[in-house]
Design a protein around this motif. Structure first.
Motif, PDB file in Angstrom:
ATOM      1  N   GLU A  31       1.079  -1.456   0.052  1.00 19.82           N
ATOM      2  CA  GLU A  31      -0.114   0.072  -0.268  1.00 19.82           C
ATOM      3  C   GLU A  31       1.482   1.609   0.055  1.00 19.82           C
ATOM      4  OE1 GLU A  31      -0.112  -2.485   2.261  1.00 19.82           O
ATOM      5  OE2 GLU A  31      -2.171  -3.684   1.191  1.00 19.82           O
ATOM      6  N   PHE A  32       2.138   0.777   0.203  1.00 22.28           N
ATOM      7  CA  PHE A  32       2.981   3.055   0.646  1.00 22.28           C
ATOM      8  C   PHE A  32       3.856   1.912   0.502  1.00 22.28           C
ATOM      9  CE2 PHE A  32       4.555   5.641   3.845  1.00 22.28           C
ATOM     10  CZ  PHE A  32       4.250   7.109   2.794  1.00 22.28           C
ATOM     11  N   ALA A  33       4.905   2.123  -0.660  1.00 20.65           N
ATOM     12  CA  ALA A  33       6.213   2.008  -1.653  1.00 20.65           C
ATOM     13  C   ALA A  33       7.314   2.224  -0.564  1.00 20.65           C
ATOM     14  CB  ALA A  33       6.252   3.052  -2.920  1.00 20.65           C
ATOM     15  N   SER A  34       7.462   3.247  -0.114  1.00 20.36           N
ATOM     16  CA  SER A  34       8.363   3.274   1.083  1.00 20.36           C
ATOM     17  C   SER A  34       7.891   2.638   2.252  1.00 20.36           C
ATOM     18  CB  SER A  34       8.749   5.046   1.343  1.00 20.36           C
ATOM     19  OG  SER A  34       7.378   5.726   2.261  1.00 20.36           O
ATOM     20  N   ALA A  35       7.839   2.159   2.541  1.00 18.58           N
ATOM     21  CA  ALA A  35       6.850   1.468   3.981  1.00 18.58           C
ATOM     22  C   ALA A  35       7.371  -0.044   3.598  1.00 18.58           C
ATOM     23  CB  ALA A  35       5.342   1.286   4.410  1.00 18.58           C
ATOM     24  N   THR A  36       8.197  -0.268   4.880  1.00 19.59           N
ATOM     25  CA  THR A  36       8.965  -1.697   4.765  1.00 19.59           C
ATOM     26  C   THR A  36       7.838  -2.514   6.374  1.00 19.59           C
ATOM     27  OG1 THR A  36      11.188  -0.929   4.803  1.00 19.59           O
ATOM     28  CG2 THR A  36      10.346  -2.795   5.827  1.00 19.59           C
ATOM     29  N   ILE A  37       6.969  -3.792   5.935  1.00 18.17           N
ATOM     30  CA  ILE A  37       6.217  -3.901   6.924  1.00 18.17           C
ATOM     31  C   ILE A  37       7.023  -6.182   7.063  1.00 18.17           C
ATOM     32  CG2 ILE A  37       4.688  -3.146   5.812  1.00 18.17           C
ATOM     33  CD1 ILE A  37       3.588  -5.389   4.630  1.00 18.17           C
ATOM     34  N   PRO A  38       6.576  -5.676   8.100  1.00 20.22           N
ATOM     35  CA  PRO A  38       7.501  -7.411   8.505  1.00 20.22           C
ATOM     36  C   PRO A  38       6.493  -9.036   7.102  1.00 20.22           C
ATOM     37  CG  PRO A  38       6.327  -6.993  10.380  1.00 20.22           C
ATOM     38  CD  PRO A  38       5.981  -5.519   9.571  1.00 20.22           C
ATOM     39  N   GLY A  39       7.272  -9.385   6.851  1.00 20.87           N
ATOM     40  CA  GLY A  39       6.734 -10.867   5.695  1.00 20.87           C
ATOM     41  C   GLY A  39       6.576 -12.205   7.300  1.00 20.87           C
ATOM     42  N   ALA A  40       7.545 -12.829   6.627  1.00 23.90           N
ATOM     43  CA  ALA A  40       7.248 -14.350   7.198  1.00 23.90           C
ATOM     44  C   ALA A  40       7.756 -14.166   8.689  1.00 23.90           C
ATOM     45  CB  ALA A  40       7.893 -15.236   6.392  1.00 23.90           C
ATOM     46  N   ALA A  41       7.086 -14.731   9.636  1.00 15.49           N
ATOM     47  CA  ALA A  41       8.294 -14.862  10.334  1.00 15.49           C
ATOM     48  C   ALA A  41       9.810 -16.331  10.613  1.00 15.49           C
ATOM     49  CB  ALA A  41       7.318 -15.488  12.278  1.00 15.49           C
ATOM     50  N   THR A  42      10.381 -15.437  10.954  1.00 12.40           N
ATOM     51  CA  THR A  42      11.856 -16.033  11.073  1.00 12.40           C
ATOM     52  C   THR A  42      12.160 -16.984  12.425  1.00 12.40           C
ATOM     53  OG1 THR A  42      13.171 -14.287  11.338  1.00 12.40           O
ATOM     54  CG2 THR A  42      12.610 -14.738   9.375  1.00 12.40           C
ATOM     55  N   THR A  43      12.436 -16.202  13.477  1.00 19.09           N
ATOM     56  CA  THR A  43      12.790 -16.637  14.873  1.00 19.09           C
ATOM     57  C   THR A  43      11.972 -16.266  16.135  1.00 19.09           C
ATOM     58  OG1 THR A  43      14.729 -15.369  14.975  1.00 19.09           O
ATOM     59  CG2 THR A  43      14.725 -17.431  14.018  1.00 19.09           C
ATOM     60  N   VAL A  44      11.620 -16.524  16.914  1.00 18.60           N
ATOM     61  CA  VAL A  44      11.544 -15.798  18.625  1.00 18.60           C
ATOM     62  C   VAL A  44      12.513 -16.363  19.423  1.00 18.60           C
ATOM     63  CG1 VAL A  44      10.128 -16.305  19.947  1.00 18.60           C
ATOM     64  CG2 VAL A  44       8.940 -16.528  18.050  1.00 18.60           C
ATOM     65  N   GLN A  45      13.670 -15.375  19.269  1.00 22.88           N
ATOM     66  CA  GLN A  45      13.872 -15.942  20.102  1.00 22.88           C
ATOM     67  C   GLN A  45      14.192 -14.986  21.862  1.00 22.88           C
ATOM     68  OE1 GLN A  45      18.122 -13.917  19.270  1.00 22.88           O
ATOM     69  NE2 GLN A  45      17.204 -14.516  17.271  1.00 22.88           N
ATOM     70  N   VAL A  46      14.145 -15.832  23.851  1.00 20.54           N
ATOM     71  CA  VAL A  46      13.569 -16.424  24.389  1.00 20.54           C
ATOM     72  C   VAL A  46      15.202 -15.566  25.553  1.00 20.54           C
ATOM     73  CG1 VAL A  46      13.027 -16.756  26.332  1.00 20.54           C
ATOM     74  CG2 VAL A  46      11.750 -17.104  24.241  1.00 20.54           C
ATOM     75  N   MET A  47      14.963 -14.618  26.453  1.00 23.39           N
ATOM     76  CA  MET A  47      16.500 -15.010  27.808  1.00 23.39           C
ATOM     77  C   MET A  47      15.616 -15.032  28.946  1.00 23.39           C
ATOM     78  SD  MET A  47      19.232 -12.200  26.090  1.00 23.39           S
ATOM     79  CE  MET A  47      20.078 -11.971  27.408  1.00 23.39           C
ATOM     80  N   VAL A  48      15.747 -15.462  29.816  1.00 21.81           N
ATOM     81  CA  VAL A  48      14.918 -15.967  31.235  1.00 21.81           C
ATOM     82  C   VAL A  48      16.381 -15.279  32.141  1.00 21.81           C
ATOM     83  CG1 VAL A  48      14.313 -17.583  32.417  1.00 21.81           C
ATOM     84  CG2 VAL A  48      13.558 -17.393  29.754  1.00 21.81           C
ATOM     85  N   LYS A  49      16.472 -14.647  32.921  1.00 20.87           N
ATOM     86  CA  LYS A  49      17.085 -14.388  34.283  1.00 20.87           C
ATOM     87  C   LYS A  49      16.433 -14.927  35.028  1.00 20.87           C
ATOM     88  CE  LYS A  49      20.531 -12.038  35.904  1.00 20.87           C
ATOM     89  NZ  LYS A  49      20.893 -10.662  35.648  1.00 20.87           N
ATOM     90  N   ASP A  50      17.708 -15.873  35.411  1.00 21.03           N
ATOM     91  CA  ASP A  50      17.964 -16.643  36.608  1.00 21.03           C
ATOM     92  C   ASP A  50      19.389 -16.783  36.846  1.00 21.03           C
ATOM     93  OD1 ASP A  50      17.778 -19.055  38.958  1.00 21.03           O
ATOM     94  OD2 ASP A  50      15.818 -19.590  38.299  1.00 21.03           O
ATOM     95  N   SER A  51      19.594 -16.643  38.297  1.00 17.09           N
ATOM     96  CA  SER A  51      20.910 -16.071  38.631  1.00 17.09           C
ATOM     97  C   SER A  51      21.827 -17.841  39.536  1.00 17.09           C
ATOM     98  CB  SER A  51      20.701 -15.083  39.292  1.00 17.09           C
ATOM     99  OG  SER A  51      20.791 -14.370  40.636  1.00 17.09           O
ATOM    100  N   LYS A  52      20.452 -17.834  39.709  1.00 16.76           N
ATOM    101  CA  LYS A  52      21.182 -19.682  40.227  1.00 16.76           C
ATOM    102  C   LYS A  52      21.484 -20.480  38.999  1.00 16.76           C
ATOM    103  CE  LYS A  52      19.784 -18.225  44.798  1.00 16.76           C
ATOM    104  NZ  LYS A  52      18.603 -18.538  45.785  1.00 16.76           N
TER     105      LYS A  52
END
Length: 187
Positions: free
Chosen positions: A119-140
């Motif tokens: 719809e808007f030539a200068s806009a970039t939008i999300p296409g296909a999902a590639t990854t989900v990356q997760v970080m969990v903090k648990d110091s022990k």
């Protein structure tokens, strides 16, 4: 026979009936509880297949509704749009400028291939999902990796162990001064 004597003969039957009723009530009360326990153990067993190797991190439920921390754009060769979201603990820590992040912090990076908007030539939008990356903090639990556990997922499934072995080294080398987190809170 006195009037009290027939009641003595009925007493063992009455006791057995009362015990049978009590047993029935206990069973009817416990069965739903036992079914709940059994069904709760089922997903836990399945979740281990969806957990990242090395760290055991899974994709947190409801993460798509979490608050945005910052968007990002990854250049070629990945050529991705990314958004990092966090749970309430993460958001509170970011807003307070608190480092190191407290235990319980969870950060999720969502990534998509970039594509041009139809719809808007200068806009970039999300296409296909590639990854989900997760970080969990648990110091022990994750003491040997700066207190962080990592998970990288494609199509909802964790990538192999070799890819997970690269997470800590990259974060350690490039973001040690920020508690091993790259993402800054967007203004």
């Amino acid at each position: 026979m006195t009037p009290a004597e027939p009641e003595k003969n009925k007493s063992p039957y009455a006791t057995m009936i009362v015990l049978a009723v009590v047993l029935l009530v206990v069973l009817l009360t416990c069965v739903p509880y036992l079914v709940t326990i059994a069904s709760a153990e089922g997903p836990a067993a399945r979740d281990t297949a969806d957990a990242s190797p090395i760290f055991g991190v899974t994709i947190p439920p409801g993460y798509k509704q979490w608050e945005l921390i910052a968007p990002a754009e990854e250049a070629v060769p990945l050529d991705e749009l990314r958004a990092v979201v966090g749970n309430r603990t993460a958001i509170d820590a970011y807003q307070a400028g608190k480092l190191p992040f407290p235990d319980g912090t969870i950060l999720v990076k969502r990534a998509w291939k970039r594509k041009q908007s139809p719809e808007f030539a200068s806009a970039t939008i999300p296409g296909a999902a590639t990854t989900v990356q997760v970080m969990v903090k648990d110091s022990k639990k994750y003491a040997s990796t700066g207190g962080w556990g990592f998970g990288r997922f494609i199509g909802g499934k964790p990538v192999d162990e070799a890819q997970h072995r690269t997470c800590w080294g990259c974060h350690e080398a490039r973001a040690s001064s920020r508690d091993y987190v790259f993402t800054r809170l967007a203004p």
